[in-house]
Design an enzyme around this catalytic site. Structure first.
Site, PDB file in Angstrom:
ATOM      1  NE  ARG A 106      -3.274   2.486   2.905  1.00 26.35           N
ATOM      2  CZ  ARG A 106      -2.976   3.344   3.880  1.00 26.35           C
ATOM      3  NH1 ARG A 106      -1.998   3.079   4.737  1.00 26.35           N
ATOM      4  NH2 ARG A 106      -3.664   4.459   4.015  1.00 26.35           N
ATOM      5  CG  ASN A 154      -4.528   3.631   8.882  1.00 27.54           C
ATOM      6  OD1 ASN A 154      -4.738   2.606   8.227  1.00 27.54           O
ATOM      7  ND2 ASN A 154      -4.050   4.741   8.347  1.00 27.54           N
ATOM      8  CE1 TYR A 178       0.868   2.965  13.326  1.00 23.74           C
ATOM      9  CE2 TYR A 178      -1.051   4.291  12.768  1.00 23.74           C
ATOM     10  CZ  TYR A 178       0.106   3.638  12.387  1.00 23.74           C
ATOM     11  OH  TYR A 178       0.498   3.643  11.076  1.00 23.74           O
TER      12      TYR A 178
END
Ligand SMILES: *[C@@H]1O[C@H](CO)[C@@H](O)[C@H](O)[C@H]1NC(C)=O
Ligand SMILES: *[C@@H]1O[C@H](CO)[C@@H](O)[C@H](O)[C@H]1NC(C)=O
Ligand SMILES: CC(=O)N[C@H]1CO[C@H](CO)[C@@H](O)[C@@H]1O
Length: 521
Positions: free
Chosen positions: A109, A342, A344
């Site tokens: 990606r 996404n 984290y």
């Protein structure tokens, strides 16, 4: 991309097989020796143009707002750095492809730099050299059997468009669709997986609503919502364009990449904290996901009501959050073939009506949630980043609860930052632990996760942190003109995971003991 029912059926078979495997203790109560993913699970690695390419003015490229801003404000990053050279992938992409091959991942990606292809931002002039760069990159990836996953917008807006107000200007919807059309025309024959936008929440909240990211507009509680609104509309228009004019012959898929911290109630027995954590996720992830992935479409009621009410109390004639027309709601609803996420880190959340650092109005004040870190969770690098793997599983379950189990989820970024070093056992552990939580979400909770992309291929320019923190599986020597790349231990281990589709905790424990590292999670 495969169908969700296929994933579920396969999931059941594998899950029952896995329970037969002998267990060994890992960390706390988990008993797992072998954790295996489906044979067609998508393993990949992610990057973004501005963070790796360099070549900021090479071969006719226009300036992005990050180029312009960082040249004017070198003090923005702690190391006074910028993206002029970065990892120099504009010149060293062949080495990047070798590394991606070495990682055994089947997907890469990356993002297109809008101003590299359209130096003025508008489609009246295409920079041939810029367009050719990505054509070559994509063709060479295909020759190496690596499937490209292409992000259209990963924050590097052409400066001439930022000068018009960027995403606070409704006209940006047209400019984005024009750019998307150029990209589909140039690469759609060989690119079959697209994402329109990367992390609109981080982009709008930090760039338009505060000064943490470029363009640093500090338009608290106003610019951030304009940005959100027009990015969403631009996404929907690009999706509809692809569906009507390109999909019939190009047969690809288009999704969007959203982002979320997980919000853990500070005290899970306190209903106010539980509500605060839920409110936070609705205000930050729901704001973007609900219009696209929910049954009813539009912004979540909670978000709409809160911002409307506070705007009115603050004597605004109209809500600071714009409204969609009926037609726009329909256009947005269902405008993604997959849910890119996404993730984290996790924060502890509690309810608060005001904190010293908040402005009025602002998105923080609208949200009314105080974020804190749990001091018990390790903080291996950047200040915002603590490690709490179970948050990952909870996030998948939140998405499933809100938007159902049909929509395939692809983790378009997950990874750990530290301050460098090739013996990055903590990063190995981070990937192992987060992958394990993802595995539990798939097999125990029936979450429809079909892919995982590690962030990131190599050390890069990390926005506000410059080059001071490292996320790479490969180290980059930023002091060398060669930008020499060297593999870290995590690259070896991630490549094994991608090859075997299996996490090897046994190896990890051995090495931890040998190196005297214990209890780091
Ligand atoms: C809004 O207007 C009312 C009535 O004029 C006034 O009392 C109040 O202080 C104003 N609120 C703000 C936030 O300015
Ligand atoms: C951190 O760990 C200690 C000891 O287990 C515990 O008493 C404390 O509540 C934890 N703190 C948080 C914020 O969870
Ligand atoms: C499971 C796994 O990938 N283990 C490897 C991690 O990296 C070390 C060092 O290169 C290898 O020895 C392990 O086999």
């Amino acid at each position: 991309m495969r169908s969700s029912s296929g994933v579920a059926a396969l999931g059941t078979v594998l899950a029952s097989l896995l329970y037969l495997v002998q267990g060994a203790t890992l960390g706390g109560s988990q008993n797992v020796e072998k954790v295996t993913f489906p044979p067609d699970f998508m393993f990949g690695v992610s990057t973004a143009a501005f963070q790796i390419e360099g070549g900021w003015n090479a071969d006719g490229k226009g300036e992005s707002m990050w180029d312009t801003y960082l040249h004017k404000h070198p003090e923005y990053t702690p190391d006074r750095s910028n993206g002029d050279v970065a990892a120099d992938s504009y010149h060293k992409y062949k080495e990047d492809i070798e590394m991606i091959k070495e990682l055994n991942v089947q997907y890469y990606r990356f993002s297109l730099s809008w101003p590299r292809i359209l130096p003025h931002g508008t489609d009246n002039y295409i920079n041939k050299a810029g367009a050719a760069y990505y054509r070559t990159l994509i063709e060479e990836l295909k020759m190496a059997n690596i499937t490209p996953v292409v992000t259209l917008f990963h924050w590097d807006l052409p400066t001439p468009l930022m000068d018009l107000g960027g995403w606070s200007n409704r006209k940006m919807v047209d400019y984005f669709v024009d750019y998307a059309r150029v990209a589909f025309d140039l690469y759609g024959d060989i690119v079959k997986i697209w994402t329109t936008m990367n992390e609109p929440h981080q982009h709008c909240y930090n760039g338009y609503g505060t000064n943490y990211f470029v363009p640093a507009l500090e338009s608290y509680g106003v610019g951030d919502y304009l940005c959100a609104h027009y990015m969403l509309l631009a996404h929907a228009e690009a999706y509809r364009l692809y569906n009507s004019e390109y999909k019939p012959h190009q047969q690809g898929n288009v999704g969007i990449t959203l982002d979320a911290f997980w919000g853990e109630p500070k005290n899970s027995l306190n209903p106010d904290d539980v509500e605060a954590a839920e409110r936070y996720t609705q205000m930050h992830l729901g704001l973007y996901a609900h219009p696209i992935f929910s049954k009813e479409g539009d912004y979540p009621d909670l978000v709409r009501q809160r911002i409307d009410r506070l705007s009115s109390l603050q004597n605004f004639t109209r809500s600071r959050l714009p409204s969609f027309t009926k037609e726009e709601i329909l256009k947005l609803r269902g405008s993604a073939d997959f849910f890119g996420i996404n993730h984290y880190t996790t924060f502890l959340m509690s309810s608060s009506s005001m904190e010293k650092t908040w402005k009025v109005p602002s998105m923080d004040h609208d949200t009314g949630v105080k974020l804190e870190q749990n001091p018990n969770w390790s903080k291996p690098g950047a200040d915002w980043f603590t490690v709490y793997p179970p948050g990952f599983r909870k996030l998948f379950n939140w998405i499933k609860r809100e938007y159902g189990e049909k929509i395939p989820i692809i983790v378009t970024e997950n990874g750990m930052c530290d301050f460098g070093g090739r013996e990055d056992y903590r990063r190995i552990d981070y990937h192992n632990q987060y992958l394990y939580q993802m595995w539990l979400a798939i097999y125990e909770d029936d979450c429809n996760v079909i892919g995982y992309f590690a962030w990131t291929l190599m050390d890069d320019f990390e926005w506000t942190d410059g080059y001071t923190v490292k996320f790479g599986l490969y180290e980059v020597d930023f002091n060398s003109p060669e930008r020499t790349r060297t593999k870290k231990l995590s690259a070896v281990n991630y490549s094994n995971i991608a090859r075997t589709k299996q996490i090897d905790f046994g190896y990890f424990k051995r090495n931890f003991t040998e190196n005297g590292l214990n209890n780091i999670i």
